[in-house]
Design an enzyme around this catalytic site. Structure first.
Site, PDB file in Angstrom:
ATOM      1  N   LYS A  72      27.288 -30.226  -9.389  1.00 46.08           N
ATOM      2  CA  LYS A  72      28.211 -31.368  -9.225  1.00 46.08           C
ATOM      3  C   LYS A  72      28.038 -31.950  -7.828  1.00 46.08           C
ATOM      4  CE  LYS A  72      33.160 -32.482  -9.790  1.00 46.08           C
ATOM      5  NZ  LYS A  72      34.506 -31.921 -10.045  1.00 46.08           N
ATOM      6  N   SER A 147      37.065 -34.086 -13.849  1.00 43.11           N
ATOM      7  CA  SER A 147      36.122 -34.878 -13.092  1.00 43.11           C
ATOM      8  C   SER A 147      34.671 -34.367 -13.170  1.00 43.11           C
ATOM      9  CB  SER A 147      36.537 -34.916 -11.619  1.00 43.11           C
ATOM     10  OG  SER A 147      36.460 -33.628 -11.051  1.00 43.11           O
ATOM     11  N   SER A 171      39.442 -29.932 -13.785  1.00 44.14           N
ATOM     12  CA  SER A 171      38.178 -30.687 -13.738  1.00 44.14           C
ATOM     13  C   SER A 171      36.946 -29.934 -14.198  1.00 44.14           C
ATOM     14  CB  SER A 171      37.935 -31.202 -12.319  1.00 44.14           C
ATOM     15  OG  SER A 171      38.710 -32.345 -12.090  1.00 44.14           O
TER      16      SER A 171
END
Lengths: 482, 98
Positions: A72, A147, A171
């Site tokens: 990420k 997210s 997330s």
């Protein structure tokens, strides 16, 4: 079986047995990304060539020897861009490795790509990225969740074997549920946050997303542990989380919070969860109703505390030391105001404004301090519950993935969908989402996630329970039609 | 205990505290959206929180110290590598003192 369909664990075995070379694996992965990512949009960038050159020197006997892991884009990988999917970090190159990355590298893993996300991890759909949309591999007209949407979408699309994400209010777990993969949020302090760009420091945790519980266990065993560079990381022993994973639930007591099942759950999700609970019973679990009475206050508490911490953490993005700077500012004040106006997207601005307000003079006691006290009550609810059950079980999200664009103008509606995930962050406990079936909507199969929550630092128990469910059901091995 | 109905939320004012230059259209939009969010989060004002300690961290650890030994920091060229503007090894900003 196609290489890209293998789990990380299977892949490791085949590489160790000499059935597959790391080069073959990386080439297959590169082809898969090239074939899928123009539709999915999970990667901000990736570099198979460099991964191939790194693979030449890798020690295959290491725990993750030669295994490619996607990251990420809010986790620093030395020498690579790290943008948090924000314009304000355009061109920023990480000067050091996050501790989780350093641990992956020491274990032989090869970080090879940066994954899309909601800007600064603020969002539940990955629509807040300043760079691109990420689409759900099961239905490209829908969001992948957020997210860590790029992390979940790449793992589901078979364009990554596993990924790291971060979880501040769900997330990791919510996108894992929406994309049909497994996502683990470790207990607060289990994994060092050093090198994770801070969103809400008392809630953030790095964790793995993968195609099996065992893969998450393998990654957690590597990234967990004390780090002098993060004073909130815990100096507790790190077991081999892949050892003794159970395949039944005999003697396990699972609690169902009555507050979670009262209303607002999509009928497809409800039916998948009911079937999953029946399956847990067949595996030997005893299922009891419990109460988490302060559940109705969790969203309010979270949307005071997280923006408050974010407004303080994001003060550092001022155009002076790194990242974007506005052109030709007249003075230092204009440099700050315009850099932040031009560099941050709408959701980040909204949360900074909200956080600044709840911390401002005259409002601190009414909002921030009260929210911290409610946080105590929420934490106590869990302490109470775990006196009588081994784990809590519930949906990860009240609904399957929603259509792209449906909620971008309605932040409150977006926030309310975090109802089942945020409490684990507020209480600091560990939780995992595993696939538990599909909702059939408009002829498309949309994955549904089952969430297990265990007490603080009980990752071993959590992974064991989740493994028993996962390996006795077919859901985690389904591939999207892409 | 203060009543939340007294609390005044003005996006334009708060944006100045937060050092973000908002457009008039953003001020209007955020005001509407965040008024609704605040209306929702105000539900916590109904709870009796007497004698409840605040939680800053879910599992607080206290007085974390490490040996006070000098260590190498980030070298200057690396620390400056991401600077939008630098002059002779320093971060450059518009003149602050006349």
């Amino acid at each position: 079986m196609e290489i890209v369909n293998l789990t990380l664990y299977e892949l490791r075995q085949k590489i160790r047995d000499g059935e597959l070379s790391v080069c073959e694996v990386l080439e297959a992965l590169g082809e898969r990304i090239a074939a899928t990512d123009s539709t999915v949009g999970a990667y901000l960038d990736y570099n198979i060539e460099r991964a191939l050159s790194e693979a030449r020197n890798v020690d295959l006997s290491l725990p993750l020897g030669g295994l490619p892991i996607a990251i990420k884009d809010n986790i620093n990988v030395k020498g690579e861009l790290c943008t948090c999917a924000s314009k304000i970090l355009t061109g920023y190159r990480a000067p050091y490795d996050a501790t989780a990355i350093a641990r992956l590298k020491s274990a032989g893993a090869i970080p090879f790509g940066r994954l899309n996300m909601d800007e600064f991890a603020m969002g539940s759909s990955t629509e807040n990225s300043a760079y691109q949309l990420t689409r759900n591999p099961w239905d490209p007209s829908r969001i992948p969740g957020g997210s860590s949407g790029g992390s979940a979408a790449s793992v589901a699309a078979r364009s990554a074997f596993a990924a790291l994400g971060s979880d501040t209010g769900g997330s990791i777990r919510q996108p894992a549920a929406h994309c049909g993969c497994v996502g683990l949020k470790p207990s607060y302090g289990r994994v060092s946050r050093y090198g994770l760009v801070a969103f809400a420091s008392s809630l953030d945790q790095i964790g793995p997303l993968a195609r099996s519980v065992r893969d998450c266990a393998l990654l957690l065993s590597v990234i967990a542990g004390h780090d002098p560079a993060d004073s909130t990381s815990l100096d507790a022993p790190v077991p081999d989380y892949t050892a003794n994973l159970r395949e039944d639930l005999r003697g396990i007591r699972l609690g169902i919070p009555k507050e979670y099942f009262s209303e607002g759950i999509d009928s497809h999700v409800r039916s998948c969860i009911e079937t999953a609970l029946q399956h847990c019973k067949e595996l030997g679990a005893e299922i009891v109703e419990i109460s988490l009475p302060h559940t109705p206050y969790a969203i309010s508490t979270y949307y005071i505390i997280a923006p408050a911490e974010a407004s303080a953490n994001l003060a550092r993005f001022d155009g002076v030391r790194y990242g974007y700077r506005t052109a030709n500012p007249a003075d230092i004040s204009e440099l700050y105001f315009n850099t932040r106006a031009e560099g941050f997207g709408s959701e980040v601005k909204r949360r900074i404004i909200l956080g600044t307000y709840v911390l401002s003079s005259g409002y601190y006691d009414a909002y921030y301090l009260r929210a911290q006290k409610v946080r105590t009550l929420i934490r106590r609810d869990f302490e109470q519950a775990f006196q009588s059950v081994d784990a809590i079980v519930c949906p990860t999200s009240p609904e399957p993935a929603f259509p792209i664009g449906e909620r971008t103008s309605d932040p409150l509606k977006m926030y309310l969908s975090d109802i089942f995930t945020i409490s684990a962050n507020l209480a600091g406990i560990c939780a995992i989402s595993v696939p538990c079936g599909f909702a059939q909507i408009n002829g498309k199969k949309l994955p549904v996630g089952l969430q297990f929550l265990c007490n603080f630092l009980e990752e071993q128990k959590l992974l064991s329970i989740a493994n028993a469910y996962e390996v006795t059901t077919p859901w985690s091995r389904q591939s999207p039609p892409i | 205990m203060s009543s939340h109905s007294d609390l005044h939320f003005d996006v334009s004012y708060v944006s100045k505290l937060a050092r973000i230059a908002l457009l008039p259209s953003e001020i209007n939009e955020f005001q509407k959206q965040l008024d609704r969010v605040l209306e929702h989060v105000n539900q916590i004002s109904s709870l009796n929180l007497e004698n409840v300690e605040p939680t800053a961290h879910a599992h607080p650890v206290f007085n974390v110290i490490r040996p006070d030994e000098p260590q190498a920091g980030l070298p200057k060229d690396q620390a400056l590598a991401n600077a939008p503007r630098q002059i002779s090894g320093l971060f450059a900003v518009p003149r602050v003192i006349e």
